[in-house]
Design a protein around this motif. Structure first.
Motif, PDB file in Angstrom:
ATOM      1  N   PRO A   1       0.817  -1.221   0.000  1.00 54.70           N
ATOM      2  CA  PRO A   1       0.000   0.000   0.000  1.00 54.70           C
ATOM      3  C   PRO A   1       0.853   1.275   0.000  1.00 54.70           C
ATOM      4  N   GLU A   2       1.996   1.232   0.677  1.00 56.84           N
ATOM      5  CA  GLU A   2       2.881   2.399   0.707  1.00 56.84           C
ATOM      6  C   GLU A   2       3.457   2.693  -0.678  1.00 56.84           C
ATOM      7  N   ALA A   3       3.859   1.624  -1.379  1.00 58.93           N
ATOM      8  CA  ALA A   3       4.401   1.810  -2.726  1.00 58.93           C
ATOM      9  C   ALA A   3       3.317   2.330  -3.668  1.00 58.93           C
ATOM     10  N   LEU A   4       2.121   1.766  -3.568  1.00 60.51           N
ATOM     11  CA  LEU A   4       1.024   2.229  -4.428  1.00 60.51           C
ATOM     12  C   LEU A   4       0.678   3.685  -4.137  1.00 60.51           C
ATOM     13  N   ALA A   5       0.736   4.075  -2.874  1.00 60.05           N
ATOM     14  CA  ALA A   5       0.479   5.484  -2.523  1.00 60.05           C
ATOM     15  C   ALA A   5       1.548   6.381  -3.138  1.00 60.05           C
ATOM     16  N   GLY A   6       2.800   5.912  -3.152  1.00 62.05           N
ATOM     17  CA  GLY A   6       3.874   6.690  -3.774  1.00 62.05           C
ATOM     18  C   GLY A   6       3.662   6.840  -5.270  1.00 62.05           C
ATOM     19  N   ILE A   7       3.231   5.764  -5.908  1.00 64.90           N
ATOM     20  CA  ILE A   7       2.943   5.833  -7.345  1.00 64.90           C
ATOM     21  C   ILE A   7       1.769   6.775  -7.586  1.00 64.90           C
ATOM     22  N   ASP A   8       0.758   6.687  -6.743  1.00 62.18           N
ATOM     23  CA  ASP A   8      -0.399   7.579  -6.894  1.00 62.18           C
ATOM     24  C   ASP A   8       0.005   9.044  -6.753  1.00 62.18           C
TER      25      ASP A   8
ATOM     26  N   TYR B   1      -1.094  -1.012 -13.883  1.00 61.53           N
ATOM     27  CA  TYR B   1      -1.478   0.030 -12.929  1.00 61.53           C
ATOM     28  C   TYR B   1      -1.553   1.402 -13.596  1.00 61.53           C
ATOM     29  N   LEU B   2      -0.641   1.645 -14.530  1.00 53.96           N
ATOM     30  CA  LEU B   2      -0.615   2.945 -15.216  1.00 53.96           C
ATOM     31  C   LEU B   2      -1.453   2.951 -16.492  1.00 53.96           C
ATOM     32  N   GLY B   3      -1.978   1.797 -16.880  1.00 51.72           N
ATOM     33  CA  GLY B   3      -2.814   1.719 -18.073  1.00 51.72           C
ATOM     34  C   GLY B   3      -2.032   1.907 -19.361  1.00 51.72           C
ATOM     35  N   MET B   4      -0.875   1.269 -19.424  1.00 54.37           N
ATOM     36  CA  MET B   4      -0.048   1.387 -20.624  1.00 54.37           C
ATOM     37  C   MET B   4       0.422   0.004 -21.077  1.00 54.37           C
ATOM     38  N   PRO B   5       0.823  -0.130 -22.337  1.00 53.90           N
ATOM     39  CA  PRO B   5       1.284  -1.431 -22.824  1.00 53.90           C
ATOM     40  C   PRO B   5       2.560  -1.867 -22.090  1.00 53.90           C
ATOM     41  N   PRO B   6       2.657  -3.146 -21.726  1.00 59.63           N
ATOM     42  CA  PRO B   6       3.872  -3.620 -21.057  1.00 59.63           C
ATOM     43  C   PRO B   6       5.141  -3.305 -21.837  1.00 59.63           C
ATOM     44  N   ILE B   7       5.098  -3.386 -23.167  1.00 53.74           N
ATOM     45  CA  ILE B   7       6.312  -3.127 -23.961  1.00 53.74           C
ATOM     46  C   ILE B   7       6.826  -1.708 -23.725  1.00 53.74           C
ATOM     47  N   ALA B   8       5.936  -0.761 -23.507  1.00 51.54           N
ATOM     48  CA  ALA B   8       6.356   0.625 -23.252  1.00 51.54           C
ATOM     49  C   ALA B   8       7.106   0.719 -21.924  1.00 51.54           C
ATOM     50  N   VAL B   9       6.675  -0.049 -20.944  1.00 52.82           N
ATOM     51  CA  VAL B   9       7.370  -0.077 -19.652  1.00 52.82           C
ATOM     52  C   VAL B   9       8.726  -0.755 -19.812  1.00 52.82           C
ATOM     53  N   TYR B  10       8.772  -1.876 -20.572  1.00 49.09           N
ATOM     54  CA  TYR B  10      10.041  -2.572 -20.800  1.00 49.09           C
ATOM     55  C   TYR B  10      11.046  -1.653 -21.493  1.00 49.09           C
ATOM     56  N   GLU B  11      10.562  -0.857 -22.438  1.00 48.79           N
ATOM     57  CA  GLU B  11      11.457   0.054 -23.158  1.00 48.79           C
ATOM     58  C   GLU B  11      12.113   1.045 -22.205  1.00 48.79           C
ATOM     59  N   VAL B  12      11.332   1.600 -21.304  1.00 50.65           N
ATOM     60  CA  VAL B  12      11.882   2.555 -20.332  1.00 50.65           C
ATOM     61  C   VAL B  12      12.866   1.849 -19.407  1.00 50.65           C
ATOM     62  N   ALA B  13      12.456   0.715 -18.861  1.00 48.38           N
ATOM     63  CA  ALA B  13      13.287   0.005 -17.897  1.00 48.38           C
ATOM     64  C   ALA B  13      14.599  -0.487 -18.500  1.00 48.38           C
ATOM     65  N   SER B  14      14.578  -0.860 -19.771  1.00 49.94           N
ATOM     66  CA  SER B  14      15.807  -1.372 -20.397  1.00 49.94           C
ATOM     67  C   SER B  14      16.702  -0.255 -20.924  1.00 49.94           C
ATOM     68  N   PHE B  15      16.168   0.947 -21.077  1.00 44.36           N
ATOM     69  CA  PHE B  15      16.955   2.058 -21.607  1.00 44.36           C
ATOM     70  C   PHE B  15      17.814   2.707 -20.523  1.00 44.36           C
ATOM     71  N   TYR B  16      17.265   2.898 -19.353  1.00 41.14           N
ATOM     72  CA  TYR B  16      17.964   3.619 -18.286  1.00 41.14           C
ATOM     73  C   TYR B  16      18.742   2.660 -17.391  1.00 41.14           C
ATOM     74  N   THR B  17      20.003   3.032 -17.107  1.00 43.67           N
ATOM     75  CA  THR B  17      20.882   2.145 -16.333  1.00 43.67           C
ATOM     76  C   THR B  17      20.511   2.054 -14.855  1.00 43.67           C
ATOM     77  N   MET B  18      19.649   2.918 -14.377  1.00 46.37           N
ATOM     78  CA  MET B  18      19.292   2.857 -12.953  1.00 46.37           C
ATOM     79  C   MET B  18      18.291   1.742 -12.653  1.00 46.37           C
TER      80      MET B  18
END
Length: 162
Positions: free
Chosen positions: A9-16, A56-73
């Protein structure tokens, strides 16, 4: 049957809170914050975690994968307890980052994108961290920036973290 992956719930509140910074039709703009929060909680970003963020954000999973794989953090596989990311872009390289990289590789016995056998350290190569005048720069666990990291300072850091 396994329960679907979720965040606390704490993480979801942070995302919200991150989502609230954008117009409702642009929830996906909070993807970087959401991934950071999810990674902080889970330790790394599994496909299951990224799928949850996408849903949770209502976006295609591939769009999330693209962000996650692009940034080194973002970590797409488990890392050691201490992730050390060394900037090796040209300004840092000119101020000793390549020597710092060789020093860390030798001391830890691993290369970039590897983790020590004891699971304590992961060494990553990073892009510009915006601190060129303070090079070589190491980012510890994506949260703490360490500047002017000479071999002596690197040795002291490793000793402190062991």
């Amino acid at each position: 049957m396994n329960a679907p992956m979720t965040l606390s719930p704490e993480a979801l509140a942070g995302i919200d809170r991150a989502v609230a910074k954008y117009p409702p039709e642009h929830r996906e703009s909070a993807v970087m914050a959401a991934l950071t929060i999810a990674q902080d909680e889970k330790g790394w970003l599994s496909t299951e975690t990224m799928d949850f963020v996408a849903h949770y954000l209502g976006m295609p999973p591939i769009a999330v994968y693209e962000v996650a794989s692009f940034y080194t953090m973002y970590d797409l596989k488990p890392t050691g307890k201490y992730k050390l990311t060394l900037c090796t872009n040209l300004p840092c390289a000119l101020q000793g980052a390549n020597a710092a990289a060789q020093h860390l590789k030798h001391k830890l016995g691993i290369g970039f994108n590897e983790t020590t056998a004891d699971g304590k350290f992961t060494l990553k190569e990073g892009e510009c961290m915006g601190a060129c005048g303070d090079a070589p720069v190491v980012l510890q666990n994506n949260k703490k920036m360490l500047c002017a990291m000479t071999p002596d300072k690197l040795d002291a850091l490793l000793k402190e973290l062991k």
